[in-house]
Design a protein around this motif. Structure first.
Motif, PDB file in Angstrom:
ATOM      1  N   ILE A   8      -6.584   5.372   6.352  1.00  0.00           N
ATOM      2  CA  ILE A   8      -6.582   6.784   5.989  1.00  0.00           C
ATOM      3  C   ILE A   8      -6.854   6.866   4.495  1.00  0.00           C
ATOM      4  O   ILE A   8      -6.236   6.153   3.706  1.00  0.00           O
ATOM      5  CB  ILE A   8      -5.232   7.448   6.324  1.00  0.00           C
ATOM      6  CG1 ILE A   8      -5.049   7.498   7.832  1.00  0.00           C
ATOM      7  CG2 ILE A   8      -5.121   8.826   5.702  1.00  0.00           C
ATOM      8  CD1 ILE A   8      -3.689   7.963   8.278  1.00  0.00           C
ATOM      9  N   SER A   9      -7.791   7.723   4.103  1.00  0.00           N
ATOM     10  CA  SER A   9      -8.084   7.967   2.686  1.00  0.00           C
ATOM     11  C   SER A   9      -7.965   9.461   2.447  1.00  0.00           C
ATOM     12  O   SER A   9      -8.571  10.253   3.158  1.00  0.00           O
ATOM     13  CB  SER A   9      -9.495   7.503   2.337  1.00  0.00           C
ATOM     14  OG  SER A   9      -9.591   6.108   2.478  1.00  0.00           O
ATOM     15  N   LEU A  10      -7.206   9.821   1.457  1.00  0.00           N
ATOM     16  CA  LEU A  10      -6.923  11.222   1.197  1.00  0.00           C
ATOM     17  C   LEU A  10      -7.117  11.522  -0.286  1.00  0.00           C
ATOM     18  O   LEU A  10      -6.683  10.752  -1.137  1.00  0.00           O
ATOM     19  CB  LEU A  10      -5.468  11.506   1.609  1.00  0.00           C
ATOM     20  CG  LEU A  10      -4.961  12.921   1.563  1.00  0.00           C
ATOM     21  CD1 LEU A  10      -5.763  13.823   2.486  1.00  0.00           C
ATOM     22  CD2 LEU A  10      -3.497  12.947   1.965  1.00  0.00           C
ATOM     23  N   TYR A  11      -7.775  12.634  -0.582  1.00  0.00           N
ATOM     24  CA  TYR A  11      -8.027  13.060  -1.958  1.00  0.00           C
ATOM     25  C   TYR A  11      -7.390  14.433  -2.156  1.00  0.00           C
ATOM     26  O   TYR A  11      -7.741  15.385  -1.468  1.00  0.00           O
ATOM     27  CB  TYR A  11      -9.535  13.117  -2.206  1.00  0.00           C
ATOM     28  CG  TYR A  11      -9.918  13.737  -3.532  1.00  0.00           C
ATOM     29  CD1 TYR A  11      -9.655  13.069  -4.724  1.00  0.00           C
ATOM     30  CD2 TYR A  11     -10.550  14.965  -3.592  1.00  0.00           C
ATOM     31  CE1 TYR A  11     -10.008  13.620  -5.936  1.00  0.00           C
ATOM     32  CE2 TYR A  11     -10.913  15.523  -4.803  1.00  0.00           C
ATOM     33  CZ  TYR A  11     -10.635  14.853  -5.976  1.00  0.00           C
ATOM     34  OH  TYR A  11     -10.985  15.400  -7.174  1.00  0.00           O
ATOM     35  N   GLU A  51      -4.218  19.814   3.668  1.00  0.00           N
ATOM     36  CA  GLU A  51      -5.330  19.023   3.132  1.00  0.00           C
ATOM     37  C   GLU A  51      -5.625  17.823   4.031  1.00  0.00           C
ATOM     38  O   GLU A  51      -6.782  17.450   4.224  1.00  0.00           O
ATOM     39  CB  GLU A  51      -5.013  18.581   1.700  1.00  0.00           C
ATOM     40  CG  GLU A  51      -6.209  18.170   0.903  1.00  0.00           C
ATOM     41  CD  GLU A  51      -7.287  19.225   0.761  1.00  0.00           C
ATOM     42  OE1 GLU A  51      -8.475  18.848   0.769  1.00  0.00           O
ATOM     43  OE2 GLU A  51      -6.972  20.424   0.650  1.00  0.00           O
ATOM     44  N   VAL A  52      -4.601  17.210   4.594  1.00  0.00           N
ATOM     45  CA  VAL A  52      -4.779  16.090   5.539  1.00  0.00           C
ATOM     46  C   VAL A  52      -5.625  16.554   6.723  1.00  0.00           C
ATOM     47  O   VAL A  52      -6.587  15.888   7.118  1.00  0.00           O
ATOM     48  CB  VAL A  52      -3.411  15.551   6.029  1.00  0.00           C
ATOM     49  CG1 VAL A  52      -3.579  14.624   7.210  1.00  0.00           C
ATOM     50  CG2 VAL A  52      -2.687  14.842   4.900  1.00  0.00           C
ATOM     51  N   LYS A  56      -9.656  15.804   7.843  1.00  0.00           N
ATOM     52  CA  LYS A  56      -9.694  15.095   9.125  1.00  0.00           C
ATOM     53  C   LYS A  56      -9.068  13.693   9.033  1.00  0.00           C
ATOM     54  O   LYS A  56      -9.570  12.725   9.594  1.00  0.00           O
ATOM     55  CB  LYS A  56     -11.110  15.017   9.669  1.00  0.00           C
ATOM     56  CG  LYS A  56     -11.723  16.366   9.957  1.00  0.00           C
ATOM     57  CD  LYS A  56     -13.112  16.227  10.521  1.00  0.00           C
ATOM     58  CE  LYS A  56     -13.846  17.496  10.836  1.00  0.00           C
ATOM     59  NZ  LYS A  56     -13.364  18.754  10.596  1.00  0.00           N
ATOM     60  N   GLN A  57      -7.965  13.605   8.317  1.00  0.00           N
ATOM     61  CA  GLN A  57      -7.267  12.328   8.149  1.00  0.00           C
ATOM     62  C   GLN A  57      -5.957  12.290   8.941  1.00  0.00           C
ATOM     63  O   GLN A  57      -5.161  11.392   8.768  1.00  0.00           O
ATOM     64  CB  GLN A  57      -6.986  12.070   6.671  1.00  0.00           C
ATOM     65  CG  GLN A  57      -8.226  11.892   5.838  1.00  0.00           C
ATOM     66  CD  GLN A  57      -9.056  10.691   6.259  1.00  0.00           C
ATOM     67  OE1 GLN A  57      -8.552   9.592   6.417  1.00  0.00           O
ATOM     68  NE2 GLN A  57     -10.332  10.912   6.467  1.00  0.00           N
ATOM     69  N   ILE A 123      -4.037   4.539   2.946  1.00  0.00           N
ATOM     70  CA  ILE A 123      -3.049   3.912   3.821  1.00  0.00           C
ATOM     71  C   ILE A 123      -3.796   3.048   4.826  1.00  0.00           C
ATOM     72  O   ILE A 123      -4.750   3.509   5.446  1.00  0.00           O
ATOM     73  CB  ILE A 123      -2.219   4.963   4.596  1.00  0.00           C
ATOM     74  CG1 ILE A 123      -1.604   5.974   3.640  1.00  0.00           C
ATOM     75  CG2 ILE A 123      -1.162   4.301   5.447  1.00  0.00           C
ATOM     76  CD1 ILE A 123      -1.046   7.195   4.329  1.00  0.00           C
ATOM     77  N   GLU A 124      -3.359   1.814   4.972  1.00  0.00           N
ATOM     78  CA  GLU A 124      -3.980   0.962   5.979  1.00  0.00           C
ATOM     79  C   GLU A 124      -2.964   0.047   6.622  1.00  0.00           C
ATOM     80  O   GLU A 124      -1.899  -0.220   6.073  1.00  0.00           O
ATOM     81  CB  GLU A 124      -5.166   0.201   5.417  1.00  0.00           C
ATOM     82  CG  GLU A 124      -4.907  -0.642   4.220  1.00  0.00           C
ATOM     83  CD  GLU A 124      -6.198  -1.208   3.672  1.00  0.00           C
ATOM     84  OE1 GLU A 124      -6.676  -2.227   4.217  1.00  0.00           O
ATOM     85  OE2 GLU A 124      -6.730  -0.647   2.716  1.00  0.00           O
ATOM     86  N   VAL A 125      -3.328  -0.438   7.801  1.00  0.00           N
ATOM     87  CA  VAL A 125      -2.463  -1.343   8.539  1.00  0.00           C
ATOM     88  C   VAL A 125      -2.499  -2.704   7.875  1.00  0.00           C
ATOM     89  O   VAL A 125      -3.562  -3.198   7.502  1.00  0.00           O
ATOM     90  CB  VAL A 125      -2.912  -1.446  10.017  1.00  0.00           C
ATOM     91  CG1 VAL A 125      -2.099  -2.489  10.754  1.00  0.00           C
ATOM     92  CG2 VAL A 125      -2.792  -0.096  10.692  1.00  0.00           C
ATOM     93  N   MET A 126      -1.331  -3.289   7.700  1.00  0.00           N
ATOM     94  CA  MET A 126      -1.236  -4.630   7.117  1.00  0.00           C
ATOM     95  C   MET A 126      -1.737  -5.645   8.146  1.00  0.00           C
ATOM     96  O   MET A 126      -1.434  -5.525   9.325  1.00  0.00           O
ATOM     97  CB  MET A 126       0.219  -4.972   6.772  1.00  0.00           C
ATOM     98  CG  MET A 126       0.839  -4.074   5.734  1.00  0.00           C
ATOM     99  SD  MET A 126       0.361  -4.470   4.067  1.00  0.00           S
ATOM    100  CE  MET A 126       1.120  -6.057   3.840  1.00  0.00           C
TER     101      MET A 126
END
Length: 129
Positions: A8-11, A51-52, A56-57, A123-126
């Motif tokens: 997920i990338s959010l600005y 905003e999320v 479309k996050q 945010i990403e999965v480890m």
């Protein structure tokens, strides 16, 4: 076979994060002290969630997560790093992940820059070995 890692990338532009000391309001309920989320905090979280959805996050990701937050602020009077983390983690809960306890790795940077306030969140999965 190469698997894609959910990300997920959010600005967030011109986002004013509520300072930590204004997130909660102490009250007395049925004669006992209690703490509720302040109106200012609820509004901030609602703006983040809108905003999320707009970007479309709002895709739920599972597993152990890594979160990276880059804050670009107009001056040093911005909230502390821990306030930014708390508000973002709470606001994204139920929209990007089930529970913020999934976040096992967090990196936060605060940059002072004359101009706009921006928050970049990734945010990403480890990768589990």
């Amino acid at each position: 076979m190469n698997r894609l890692t959910p990300k997920i990338s959010l600005y967030l532009k011109d986002m004013r994060i509520t300072p930590l000391n204004r997130l909660y309001t102490p009250i007395v309920k049925k004669g006992k002290p209690a703490i509720i989320t302040s109106k200012e905090s609820r509004l901030c979280k609602a703006l983040i969630r809108r905003e999320v959805i707009k970007q479309k996050q709002n895709k739920m990701i599972e597993g152990s997560l890594s979160m990276c937050i880059d804050m670009i602020i107009a001056n040093n009077k911005a909230p502390d790093i821990d306030a930014i983390q708390k508000v973002l983690c709470d606001a994204l809960e139920g929209f990007c992940y089930e529970n913020d306890s999934q976040i096992v790795d967090m990196h936060t940077r605060k940059h002072v820059n004359q101009g706009v306030n921006e928050v970049l969140v990734s945010i990403e999965v480890m990768n589990e070995s």
